[in-house]
Motif scaffolding. Sequence first.
Motif, mmCIF file in Angstrom:
data_model
loop_
_atom_site.group_PDB
_atom_site.id
_atom_site.type_symbol
_atom_site.label_atom_id
_atom_site.label_comp_id
_atom_site.label_asym_id
_atom_site.label_seq_id
_atom_site.Cartn_x
_atom_site.Cartn_y
_atom_site.Cartn_z
ATOM 1 N N ILE A 65 -21.418 4.153 8.113
ATOM 2 C CA ILE A 65 -21.520 3.299 6.939
ATOM 3 C C ILE A 65 -20.506 3.765 5.893
ATOM 4 N N GLY A 66 -19.681 2.860 5.444
ATOM 5 C CA GLY A 66 -18.708 3.144 4.398
ATOM 6 C C GLY A 66 -17.378 3.679 4.882
ATOM 7 N N VAL A 67 -17.223 3.936 6.167
ATOM 8 C CA VAL A 67 -15.974 4.500 6.665
ATOM 9 C C VAL A 67 -14.818 3.523 6.464
ATOM 10 N N ALA A 68 -15.012 2.277 6.828
ATOM 11 C CA ALA A 68 -13.936 1.286 6.692
ATOM 12 C C ALA A 68 -13.642 0.997 5.229
ATOM 13 N N SER A 69 -14.674 0.894 4.412
ATOM 14 C CA SER A 69 -14.441 0.554 3.010
ATOM 15 C C SER A 69 -13.728 1.683 2.269
ATOM 16 N N THR A 70 -14.025 2.939 2.607
ATOM 17 C CA THR A 70 -13.330 4.037 1.930
ATOM 18 C C THR A 70 -11.863 4.094 2.332
ATOM 19 N N ALA A 71 -11.524 3.573 3.479
ATOM 20 C CA ALA A 71 -10.135 3.580 3.923
ATOM 21 C C ALA A 71 -9.272 2.616 3.106
ATOM 22 N N VAL A 72 -9.880 1.565 2.550
ATOM 23 C CA VAL A 72 -9.101 0.573 1.811
ATOM 24 C C VAL A 72 -9.410 0.561 0.320
ATOM 25 N N ASP A 73 -10.240 1.506 -0.158
ATOM 26 C CA ASP A 73 -10.623 1.522 -1.575
ATOM 27 C C ASP A 73 -9.421 1.576 -2.504
ATOM 28 N N LYS A 74 -8.478 2.454 -2.234
ATOM 29 C CA LYS A 74 -7.341 2.603 -3.149
ATOM 30 C C LYS A 74 -6.459 1.359 -3.184
ATOM 31 N N TYR A 75 -6.489 0.568 -2.137
ATOM 32 C CA TYR A 75 -5.696 -0.652 -2.110
ATOM 33 C C TYR A 75 -6.438 -1.838 -2.741
ATOM 34 N N MET A 76 -7.748 -1.738 -2.832
ATOM 35 C CA MET A 76 -8.554 -2.831 -3.369
ATOM 36 C C MET A 76 -8.657 -2.796 -4.890
ATOM 37 N N LYS A 77 -8.420 -1.664 -5.523
ATOM 38 C CA LYS A 77 -8.583 -1.552 -6.974
ATOM 39 C C LYS A 77 -7.746 -2.571 -7.738
ATOM 40 N N PRO A 78 -6.464 -2.786 -7.420
ATOM 41 C CA PRO A 78 -5.708 -3.816 -8.152
ATOM 42 C C PRO A 78 -6.285 -5.214 -7.950
ATOM 43 N N TYR A 79 -6.731 -5.513 -6.737
ATOM 44 C CA TYR A 79 -7.328 -6.821 -6.464
ATOM 45 C C TYR A 79 -8.618 -6.998 -7.258
ATOM 46 N N ILE A 80 -9.449 -5.982 -7.298
ATOM 47 C CA ILE A 80 -10.717 -6.061 -8.026
ATOM 48 C C ILE A 80 -10.468 -6.239 -9.515
ATOM 49 N N SER A 81 -9.516 -5.506 -10.073
ATOM 50 C CA SER A 81 -9.233 -5.653 -11.504
ATOM 51 C C SER A 81 -8.688 -7.047 -11.812
ATOM 52 N N LEU A 82 -7.885 -7.608 -10.923
ATOM 53 C CA LEU A 82 -7.387 -8.970 -11.111
ATOM 54 C C LEU A 82 -8.538 -9.970 -11.080
ATOM 55 N N GLU A 83 -9.465 -9.811 -10.134
ATOM 56 C CA GLU A 83 -10.615 -10.708 -10.049
ATOM 57 C C GLU A 83 -11.515 -10.586 -11.277
ATOM 58 N N GLN A 84 -11.678 -9.378 -11.798
ATOM 59 C CA GLN A 84 -12.469 -9.200 -13.016
ATOM 60 C C GLN A 84 -11.812 -9.905 -14.190
ATOM 61 N N HIS A 85 -10.498 -9.782 -14.275
ATOM 62 C CA HIS A 85 -9.751 -10.448 -15.355
ATOM 63 C C HIS A 85 -9.889 -11.968 -15.235
ATOM 64 N N ASN A 86 -9.757 -12.486 -14.014
ATOM 65 C CA ASN A 86 -9.896 -13.934 -13.799
ATOM 66 C C ASN A 86 -11.299 -14.419 -14.162
ATOM 67 N N MET A 87 -12.322 -13.634 -13.813
ATOM 68 C CA MET A 87 -13.692 -14.006 -14.130
ATOM 69 C C MET A 87 -13.920 -14.016 -15.637
ATOM 70 N N GLU A 88 -13.358 -13.030 -16.345
ATOM 71 C CA GLU A 88 -13.482 -13.006 -17.804
ATOM 72 C C GLU A 88 -12.836 -14.246 -18.418
#
Length: 119
Positions: A65-88
């Motif tokens: 559990i969490g092995v795949a997600s931890t492998a891409v966490d550092k690459y997802m941060k810019p995408y997540i921040s963009l989605e948060q900005h779009n939602m705001e």
Amino acid sequence: ESGKAVSANSAEGIRIKYERQMKERKKKEAQKKSGTLLLEDEVEQKFRDSANNKNHEVKPVQPLIGVASTAVDKYMKPYISLEQHNMEDQLVQSALDKTVDTRGELSVFTSCTVLFLCI
């Protein structure tokens, strides 16, 4: 074998099944006579040997559990921040938009449907 689909429960399907089983049985018998073992047979025999050997050590396996997600966490941060900005931005626009859609049975703010689609 001929490329056409046949129901497994039909007479032809059952006939094909037993023909395949006979071919496999004859193939295994021929290989046993010639002294060669199939790779599957070798693996199966090693599994049986290891299962019969009571001296082997059982080690716990770490959960996956969490092995795949931890492998891409550092690459997802810019995408997540963009989605948060779009939602705001969508929330601000929705608060300002007072347009009501009255085409259906119930009246609905159009901004609500946009937010729902955004989520």
